[in-house]
Design an enzyme around this catalytic site. Structure first.
Site, PDB file in Angstrom:
ATOM      1  N   ASN A  17      29.048  46.987  94.222  1.00 24.48           N
ATOM      2  CA  ASN A  17      29.297  46.491  95.590  1.00 24.48           C
ATOM      3  C   ASN A  17      28.376  45.314  95.916  1.00 24.48           C
ATOM      4  O   ASN A  17      28.789  44.368  96.595  1.00 24.48           O
ATOM      5  CB  ASN A  17      29.135  47.616  96.610  1.00 24.48           C
ATOM      6  CG  ASN A  17      30.376  48.471  96.694  1.00 24.48           C
ATOM      7  OD1 ASN A  17      31.412  48.027  97.193  1.00 24.48           O
ATOM      8  ND2 ASN A  17      30.300  49.692  96.162  1.00 24.48           N
ATOM      9  N   ARG A  68       9.175  60.119 104.002  1.00 27.44           N
ATOM     10  CA  ARG A  68      10.336  59.241 104.162  1.00 27.44           C
ATOM     11  C   ARG A  68      10.062  58.132 105.191  1.00 27.44           C
ATOM     12  O   ARG A  68      10.474  56.986 105.014  1.00 27.44           O
ATOM     13  CB  ARG A  68      11.536  60.095 104.610  1.00 27.44           C
ATOM     14  CG  ARG A  68      12.874  59.416 104.455  1.00 27.44           C
ATOM     15  CD  ARG A  68      13.999  60.329 104.889  1.00 27.44           C
ATOM     16  NE  ARG A  68      14.132  61.533 104.101  1.00 27.44           N
ATOM     17  CZ  ARG A  68      14.774  61.607 102.932  1.00 27.44           C
ATOM     18  NH1 ARG A  68      15.352  60.534 102.433  1.00 27.44           N
ATOM     19  NH2 ARG A  68      14.853  62.735 102.271  1.00 27.44           N
ATOM     20  N   MET A  93      20.829  55.741  97.214  1.00 29.90           N
ATOM     21  CA  MET A  93      20.953  57.204  97.137  1.00 29.90           C
ATOM     22  C   MET A  93      19.789  57.929  97.815  1.00 29.90           C
ATOM     23  O   MET A  93      19.285  58.929  97.309  1.00 29.90           O
ATOM     24  CB  MET A  93      21.070  57.630  95.661  1.00 29.90           C
ATOM     25  CG  MET A  93      22.288  57.052  94.964  1.00 29.90           C
ATOM     26  SD  MET A  93      23.844  57.417  95.816  1.00 29.90           S
ATOM     27  CE  MET A  93      24.012  59.145  95.420  1.00 29.90           C
ATOM     28  N   ASN A 110      27.074  50.927 105.922  1.00 28.60           N
ATOM     29  CA  ASN A 110      27.166  51.671 104.666  1.00 28.60           C
ATOM     30  C   ASN A 110      28.609  51.640 104.183  1.00 28.60           C
ATOM     31  O   ASN A 110      29.536  51.492 104.981  1.00 28.60           O
ATOM     32  CB  ASN A 110      26.745  53.128 104.924  1.00 28.60           C
ATOM     33  CG  ASN A 110      26.810  53.985 103.669  1.00 28.60           C
ATOM     34  OD1 ASN A 110      26.380  53.565 102.592  1.00 28.60           O
ATOM     35  ND2 ASN A 110      27.346  55.189 103.798  1.00 28.60           N
ATOM     36  N   HIS A 112      31.276  54.077 101.975  1.00 32.96           N
ATOM     37  CA  HIS A 112      31.426  55.445 101.471  1.00 32.96           C
ATOM     38  C   HIS A 112      32.810  55.592 100.836  1.00 32.96           C
ATOM     39  O   HIS A 112      33.801  55.129 101.406  1.00 32.96           O
ATOM     40  CB  HIS A 112      31.261  56.434 102.635  1.00 32.96           C
ATOM     41  CG  HIS A 112      31.325  57.863 102.196  1.00 32.96           C
ATOM     42  ND1 HIS A 112      30.271  58.493 101.573  1.00 32.96           N
ATOM     43  CD2 HIS A 112      32.328  58.772 102.259  1.00 32.96           C
ATOM     44  CE1 HIS A 112      30.629  59.732 101.277  1.00 32.96           C
ATOM     45  NE2 HIS A 112      31.866  59.929 101.682  1.00 32.96           N
ATOM     46  N   GLU A 146      23.331  60.963 111.858  1.00 30.92           N
ATOM     47  CA  GLU A 146      24.023  61.980 111.057  1.00 30.92           C
ATOM     48  C   GLU A 146      24.633  61.285 109.823  1.00 30.92           C
ATOM     49  O   GLU A 146      25.217  60.212 109.943  1.00 30.92           O
ATOM     50  CB  GLU A 146      25.144  62.653 111.859  1.00 30.92           C
ATOM     51  CG  GLU A 146      24.677  63.401 113.104  1.00 30.92           C
ATOM     52  CD  GLU A 146      24.396  62.482 114.284  1.00 30.92           C
ATOM     53  OE1 GLU A 146      24.915  61.337 114.295  1.00 30.92           O
ATOM     54  OE2 GLU A 146      23.627  62.885 115.170  1.00 30.92           O
ATOM     55  N   GLU A 175      37.784  49.537  93.454  1.00 29.72           N
ATOM     56  CA  GLU A 175      38.454  48.236  93.559  1.00 29.72           C
ATOM     57  C   GLU A 175      38.616  47.844  95.036  1.00 29.72           C
ATOM     58  O   GLU A 175      38.410  46.686  95.412  1.00 29.72           O
ATOM     59  CB  GLU A 175      39.838  48.397  92.919  1.00 29.72           C
ATOM     60  CG  GLU A 175      40.432  47.173  92.316  1.00 29.72           C
ATOM     61  CD  GLU A 175      41.733  47.551  91.602  1.00 29.72           C
ATOM     62  OE1 GLU A 175      42.791  47.144  92.092  1.00 29.72           O
ATOM     63  OE2 GLU A 175      41.668  48.293  90.584  1.00 29.72           O
TER      64      GLU A 175
HETATM   65  C1  GRF Z   1      30.067  53.414  95.647  1.00 25.62           C
HETATM   66  O1  GRF Z   1      31.128  54.262  95.314  1.00 25.62           O
HETATM   67  C2  GRF Z   1      29.743  53.541  97.110  1.00 25.62           C
HETATM   68  O2  GRF Z   1      30.854  53.781  97.913  1.00 25.62           O
HETATM   69  C3  GRF Z   1      28.826  54.735  97.145  1.00 25.62           C
HETATM   70  O3  GRF Z   1      28.042  54.604  95.982  1.00 25.62           O
HETATM   71  C4  GRF Z   1      28.762  53.867  94.999  1.00 25.62           C
HETATM   72  C5  GRF Z   1      27.895  52.705  94.603  1.00 25.62           C
HETATM   73  O4  GRF Z   1      28.427  51.976  93.530  1.00 25.62           O
HETATM   74  N1  GRF Z   1      28.067  54.760  98.377  1.00 25.62           N
HETATM   75  P1  GRF Z   1      27.819  50.570  93.138  1.00 25.62           P
HETATM   76  O5  GRF Z   1      26.338  50.793  92.824  1.00 25.62           O
HETATM   77  O6  GRF Z   1      27.988  49.633  94.303  1.00 25.62           O
HETATM   78  O7  GRF Z   1      28.570  50.133  91.945  1.00 25.62           O
END
Ligand code: GRF
Length: 202
Positions: A17, A68, A93, A110, A112, A146, A175
């Site tokens: 991404n 944190r 993560m 973000n 998801h 949340e 994709e």
């Molecule tokens: C993606 O599927 C995103 O939606 C999720 O973590 C993954 C990250 O993939 N939050 P990348 O590191 O961007 O390839």
């Protein structure tokens, strides 16, 4: 193009991404540019992608911080130093603290891999298959305290096929993620987005 929006991108892994955002930002007419990439993992593949594109990177290992809040405060400091205006979580993560979310209210987004509010949390693609969903997709949203909640900026839908595996569905969703994330940033950066009654201007 003058006055581009400065992005900070937070990653933990391969960074596909991030790569989609780098590619979009290379277009002269795109209204944003990446000022800093932060990873909490020194081995994240995305760091190499950023470096290859000449983008500043910083690694903060969360294990080096007592809690944190102090880890997140370090990230905020680095992001502010780089004049970041919009923070993009891209496969980061780590849960972020309430303080971080408050510091970046409506300036933190973000992506998801599900059609939120369905299938929050880890393994969203497996959750969709296990639930027998006929479609899934991805969501770009503002971050609230949340997990995987917050106002939705945009979603892209894909079919879930009868013979899908987690891998095949993830690839189909990914994709669309690569289209959705730059599109969402573009909307925000060009001041075309209204959320909860507020026009988002950064
Ligand atoms: C993606 O599927 C995103 O939606 C999720 O973590 C993954 C990250 O993939 N939050 P990348 O590191 O961007 O390839």
């Amino acid at each position: 193009m003058p006055n581009k929006l400065t992005l900070g991108v937070l990653i933990s892994g391969r960074g596909s991404n991030l790569q989609a955002l780098i590619k979009a930002c290379k277009q002269p007419s795109f209204p944003a540019e990446i000022g800093l990439v932060i990873s909490n993992k020194a081995a994240a593949g995305g760091l190499e992608l950023a470096k290859a594109a000449g983008i500043a990177t910083q690694v903060f290992n969360h294990k080096d911080f007592p809690d944190r809040i102090s880890f997140d405060a370090q990230m905020t400091k680095a992001l502010k130093n780089a004049n970041v205006q919009l923070v993009c979580l891209a496969g980061f993560m780590r849960l972020v603290s309430e303080e971080f979310v408050a510091n970046w209210h409506n300036k933190l987004i973000n992506i998801h891999p599900s059609l939120l509010p369905h299938f929050k949390g880890l393994d969203a693609q497996a959750q969709a298959i296990d639930a027998g969903a006929k479609e899934s997709g991805c969501t770009v949203h503002f971050v609230r305290k949340e997990m995987d909640s917050g106002p939705i900026i945009l979603q892209k839908t894909v079919p879930v096929l009868a013979d899908d595996t987690v891998e095949s569905l993830s690839a189909r969703i990914l994709e669309q993620e690569h289209i959705a994330y730059p599109e969402a940033v573009n909307l925000i950066a060009s001041g075309k987005l209204t959320i909860e009654g507020d026009t988002i201007t950064l």
